[in-house]
Design a protein around this motif. Structure first.
Motif, PDB file in Angstrom:
ATOM      1  N   CYS A 117      15.103  11.462  12.135  1.00 20.10           N
ATOM      2  CA  CYS A 117      14.090  10.383  11.948  1.00 20.10           C
ATOM      3  C   CYS A 117      14.442   9.391  13.013  1.00 20.10           C
ATOM      4  CB  CYS A 117      14.272   9.917  10.350  1.00 20.10           C
ATOM      5  SG  CYS A 117      13.111   8.474   9.867  1.00 20.10           S
ATOM      6  N   ASP A 118      13.439   9.106  13.884  1.00 20.18           N
ATOM      7  CA  ASP A 118      13.909   8.349  14.847  1.00 20.18           C
ATOM      8  C   ASP A 118      12.573   7.638  15.400  1.00 20.18           C
ATOM      9  OD1 ASP A 118      14.392   7.074  17.330  1.00 20.18           O
ATOM     10  OD2 ASP A 118      15.788   8.787  18.095  1.00 20.18           O
ATOM     11  N   ALA A 119      12.432   6.440  15.801  1.00 25.08           N
ATOM     12  CA  ALA A 119      11.321   5.776  15.994  1.00 25.08           C
ATOM     13  C   ALA A 119      10.563   6.339  17.506  1.00 25.08           C
ATOM     14  CB  ALA A 119      11.438   4.326  16.107  1.00 25.08           C
ATOM     15  N   ASN A 120      11.801   6.850  18.224  1.00 20.99           N
ATOM     16  CA  ASN A 120      11.199   7.549  19.576  1.00 20.99           C
ATOM     17  C   ASN A 120      10.583   8.772  19.440  1.00 20.99           C
ATOM     18  OD1 ASN A 120      12.242   5.296  21.130  1.00 20.99           O
ATOM     19  ND2 ASN A 120      14.266   6.387  21.291  1.00 20.99           N
ATOM     20  N   ASN A 121      10.317   9.298  18.171  1.00 24.04           N
ATOM     21  CA  ASN A 121       9.539  10.556  17.978  1.00 24.04           C
ATOM     22  C   ASN A 121       8.218  10.379  17.884  1.00 24.04           C
ATOM     23  OD1 ASN A 121      11.821  12.468  17.749  1.00 24.04           O
ATOM     24  ND2 ASN A 121      12.056  11.855  15.509  1.00 24.04           N
ATOM     25  N   LYS A 122       7.771   9.071  18.177  1.00 25.00           N
ATOM     26  CA  LYS A 122       6.357   8.714  17.887  1.00 25.00           C
ATOM     27  C   LYS A 122       5.493   8.943  16.609  1.00 25.00           C
ATOM     28  CE  LYS A 122       3.747  10.438  21.462  1.00 25.00           C
ATOM     29  NZ  LYS A 122       3.125  11.088  22.434  1.00 25.00           N
ATOM     30  N   CYS A 123       6.273   9.470  15.717  1.00 25.18           N
ATOM     31  CA  CYS A 123       5.689   9.596  14.606  1.00 25.18           C
ATOM     32  C   CYS A 123       6.400   8.980  13.273  1.00 25.18           C
ATOM     33  CB  CYS A 123       5.226  11.177  13.954  1.00 25.18           C
ATOM     34  SG  CYS A 123       7.046  12.152  14.250  1.00 25.18           S
ATOM     35  N   CYS A 124       7.862   8.562  13.786  1.00 29.62           N
ATOM     36  CA  CYS A 124       8.426   7.815  12.741  1.00 29.62           C
ATOM     37  C   CYS A 124       8.477   6.449  12.956  1.00 29.62           C
ATOM     38  CB  CYS A 124      10.045   8.266  12.906  1.00 29.62           C
ATOM     39  SG  CYS A 124      10.173  10.150  12.448  1.00 29.62           S
ATOM     40  N   ASN A 125       8.784   5.662  12.272  1.00 33.21           N
ATOM     41  CA  ASN A 125       8.877   3.827  12.463  1.00 33.21           C
ATOM     42  C   ASN A 125       9.915   3.469  11.833  1.00 33.21           C
ATOM     43  OD1 ASN A 125       5.686   4.097  13.091  1.00 33.21           O
ATOM     44  ND2 ASN A 125       5.447   4.419  11.211  1.00 33.21           N
ATOM     45  N   TYR A 126      10.206   2.205  12.414  1.00 33.92           N
ATOM     46  CA  TYR A 126      11.281   1.372  11.813  1.00 33.92           C
ATOM     47  C   TYR A 126      11.015   1.158  10.517  1.00 33.92           C
ATOM     48  CZ  TYR A 126      13.322   1.144  16.635  1.00 33.92           C
ATOM     49  OH  TYR A 126      14.015   1.535  17.769  1.00 33.92           O
ATOM     50  N   GLY A 127      12.180   1.034   9.749  1.00 35.08           N
ATOM     51  CA  GLY A 127      11.815   0.696   8.244  1.00 35.08           C
ATOM     52  C   GLY A 127      11.448   1.863   7.406  1.00 35.08           C
ATOM     53  N   THR A 128      10.494   1.761   6.640  1.00 35.55           N
ATOM     54  CA  THR A 128       9.987   3.109   5.691  1.00 35.55           C
ATOM     55  C   THR A 128       8.988   4.120   6.809  1.00 35.55           C
ATOM     56  OG1 THR A 128       9.749   1.671   3.798  1.00 35.55           O
ATOM     57  CG2 THR A 128       8.585   3.843   4.016  1.00 35.55           C
ATOM     58  N   CYS A 129       9.716   5.179   6.868  1.00 36.68           N
ATOM     59  CA  CYS A 129       8.919   6.334   7.692  1.00 36.68           C
ATOM     60  C   CYS A 129       8.078   6.882   6.822  1.00 36.68           C
ATOM     61  CB  CYS A 129      10.173   6.901   8.489  1.00 36.68           C
ATOM     62  SG  CYS A 129       9.487   8.204   9.248  1.00 36.68           S
ATOM     63  N   GLU A 130       6.754   7.098   7.000  1.00 33.22           N
ATOM     64  CA  GLU A 130       6.132   7.699   6.263  1.00 33.22           C
ATOM     65  C   GLU A 130       5.985   9.029   6.565  1.00 33.22           C
ATOM     66  OE1 GLU A 130       1.908   6.317   6.770  1.00 33.22           O
ATOM     67  OE2 GLU A 130       2.289   4.482   6.327  1.00 33.22           O
ATOM     68  N   PHE A 131       6.306   9.398   7.650  1.00 34.65           N
ATOM     69  CA  PHE A 131       6.785  10.852   8.272  1.00 34.65           C
ATOM     70  C   PHE A 131       7.700  11.589   7.403  1.00 34.65           C
ATOM     71  CE2 PHE A 131       7.874  14.235  11.517  1.00 34.65           C
ATOM     72  CZ  PHE A 131       6.470  14.934  11.439  1.00 34.65           C
ATOM     73  N   HIS A 132       8.755  10.893   7.007  1.00 40.10           N
ATOM     74  CA  HIS A 132       9.874  11.467   6.171  1.00 40.10           C
ATOM     75  C   HIS A 132       9.784  10.830   5.008  1.00 40.10           C
ATOM     76  CE1 HIS A 132      11.536  12.253  10.145  1.00 40.10           C
ATOM     77  NE2 HIS A 132      12.024  13.129   9.412  1.00 40.10           N
ATOM     78  N   THR A 133       8.809  10.394   4.460  1.00 41.03           N
ATOM     79  CA  THR A 133       8.631  10.084   2.936  1.00 41.03           C
ATOM     80  C   THR A 133       8.986  11.002   2.038  1.00 41.03           C
ATOM     81  OG1 THR A 133       7.102   8.048   3.478  1.00 41.03           O
ATOM     82  CG2 THR A 133       7.385   8.811   1.180  1.00 41.03           C
ATOM     83  N   ILE A 134       7.958  11.966   2.143  1.00 38.86           N
ATOM     84  CA  ILE A 134       8.014  13.214   1.179  1.00 38.86           C
ATOM     85  C   ILE A 134       9.411  14.332   1.570  1.00 38.86           C
ATOM     86  CG2 ILE A 134       7.077  15.105   0.249  1.00 38.86           C
ATOM     87  CD1 ILE A 134       4.396  13.433   0.607  1.00 38.86           C
ATOM     88  N   HIS A 135       9.329  14.767   2.749  1.00 34.04           N
ATOM     89  CA  HIS A 135      10.293  15.851   3.316  1.00 34.04           C
ATOM     90  C   HIS A 135      11.225  14.986   4.041  1.00 34.04           C
ATOM     91  CE1 HIS A 135       7.609  18.866   1.895  1.00 34.04           C
ATOM     92  NE2 HIS A 135       6.487  18.318   2.654  1.00 34.04           N
ATOM     93  N   LYS A 136      12.742  15.060   3.702  1.00 37.22           N
ATOM     94  CA  LYS A 136      13.748  14.557   4.382  1.00 37.22           C
ATOM     95  C   LYS A 136      14.338  15.389   5.220  1.00 37.22           C
ATOM     96  CE  LYS A 136      13.292  10.858   1.623  1.00 37.22           C
ATOM     97  NZ  LYS A 136      12.719   9.772   2.220  1.00 37.22           N
ATOM     98  N   GLN A 137      15.034  15.021   6.360  1.00 32.60           N
ATOM     99  CA  GLN A 137      15.682  15.902   7.356  1.00 32.60           C
ATOM    100  C   GLN A 137      16.739  16.732   6.563  1.00 32.60           C
ATOM    101  OE1 GLN A 137      17.763  14.015  10.512  1.00 32.60           O
ATOM    102  NE2 GLN A 137      18.058  15.926  11.550  1.00 32.60           N
ATOM    103  N   GLN A 138      16.913  17.841   6.958  1.00 34.88           N
ATOM    104  CA  GLN A 138      17.754  18.926   6.199  1.00 34.88           C
ATOM    105  C   GLN A 138      17.809  20.168   7.292  1.00 34.88           C
ATOM    106  OE1 GLN A 138      16.211  21.489   2.849  1.00 34.88           O
ATOM    107  NE2 GLN A 138      15.316  19.539   2.692  1.00 34.88           N
ATOM    108  N   SER A 139      19.029  20.820   7.263  1.00 36.08           N
ATOM    109  CA  SER A 139      19.298  22.133   8.044  1.00 36.08           C
ATOM    110  C   SER A 139      18.475  23.270   7.499  1.00 36.08           C
ATOM    111  CB  SER A 139      20.859  22.378   7.971  1.00 36.08           C
ATOM    112  OG  SER A 139      21.476  21.311   8.262  1.00 36.08           O
ATOM    113  N   CYS A 140      17.812  23.911   8.610  1.00 30.94           N
ATOM    114  CA  CYS A 140      17.163  25.040   8.325  1.00 30.94           C
ATOM    115  C   CYS A 140      18.292  26.150   7.690  1.00 30.94           C
ATOM    116  CB  CYS A 140      16.823  25.618  10.043  1.00 30.94           C
ATOM    117  SG  CYS A 140      15.883  27.185   9.652  1.00 30.94           S
TER     118      CYS A 140
END
Length: 253
Positions: free
Chosen positions: A72-95
């Protein structure tokens, strides 16, 4: 309707149509090359991951979606500072497959031409909203989609459905394709940026009209792109396309 017949007969309309058909011929030639190269890109990524991470090439995963493996990083073009809609449902985790999808994600970034832009510049790295990580191991086109523009390509799930500019974006943005072209794509003006400009000019031509000089210049640019391909097994197809473009210029000039 008579007005439309007059428009169709205008030399400027025919000039635009000639350039548009030249783009279609070029696009069809490049499509086969990009489809083949996309599989080769996946194979290269898997070889690199085997060396770096010890993950064997027969290990595959279809469980991870893109938000899970993307930091989750704003530089990814799909994440935003504050509440990130891209990661709202699915959180980052290891494969679950030994971090395979996380490693593929890393290598997609490593192959992007603009991965190292400074923070003062607009970040133009992979376009993650275009891709579905759960398909990376069985559909390399989903990896190629990371090198497309953000607008208009999210639902283009088959390579056959990509337009001319989309193909040029993949070739230009993914450094893996440098091996297929003689020109140095790191230069600000190269065969890909010139071809991209032709695509924009044709697509946005006022009233679908171009002068003969403009259409001839567009076709010359497309010919230059095709003639720049350096792999022997691609040169026959490129020559066939070039012959079609040059013949079209002779017969319709």
């Amino acid at each position: 309707m008579a007005d439309y017949k007059d428009i169709i007969r205008k030399p400027e309309t025919l000039g635009w149509f000639k350039a548009a058909m030249a783009m279609k011929i070029t696009r069809d030639c490049l499509l086969d090359i990009v489809k083949q190269a996309t599989h080769e890109l996946y194979d290269k990524i898997r070889k690199v991951i085997k060396i770096k991470d010890g993950i064997q090439e027969d290990v595959v995963c279809s469980q991870c979606n893109t938000p899970k493996v993307l930091p989750c990083d704003a530089n990814n073009k799909c994440c935003n500072y504050g509440t990130c809609e891209f990661h709202t449902i699915h959180k980052q985790q290891s494969c679950p497959k030994a971090n395979l999808c996380n490693a593929i994600c890393r290598e997609i970034v490593a192959n992007h031409r603009f991965r190292n832009r400074s923070k003062k510049q607009s970040f133009k790295g992979p376009t993650w909203v275009n891709t579905d990580a759960c398909k990376w191991c069985n559909d390399p086109w989903q990896i190629a989609k990371c090198y497309l523009s953000k607008e208009g390509y999210t639902d283009v799930n088959l390579a056959e459905d990509i337009d001319f500019n989309g193909i040029v974006y993949v070739i230009y943005n993914c450094e893996f394709f440098q091996a297929y072209l003689k020109d140095n794509l790191d230069r600000s003006r190269n065969v890909c940026t010139k071809a991209r400009d032709v695509g924009r000019e044709v697509r946005h031509a006022p009233s679908n009209s171009m002068t003969s000089q403009e259409s001839d210049r567009a076709i010359d640019t497309l010919v230059a792109l095709l003639q720049n391909l350096k792999h022997v097994n691609h040169q026959f197809a490129a020559k066939t396309a070039v012959d079609m473009l040059t013949q079209k210029n002779k017969t319709e000039s």
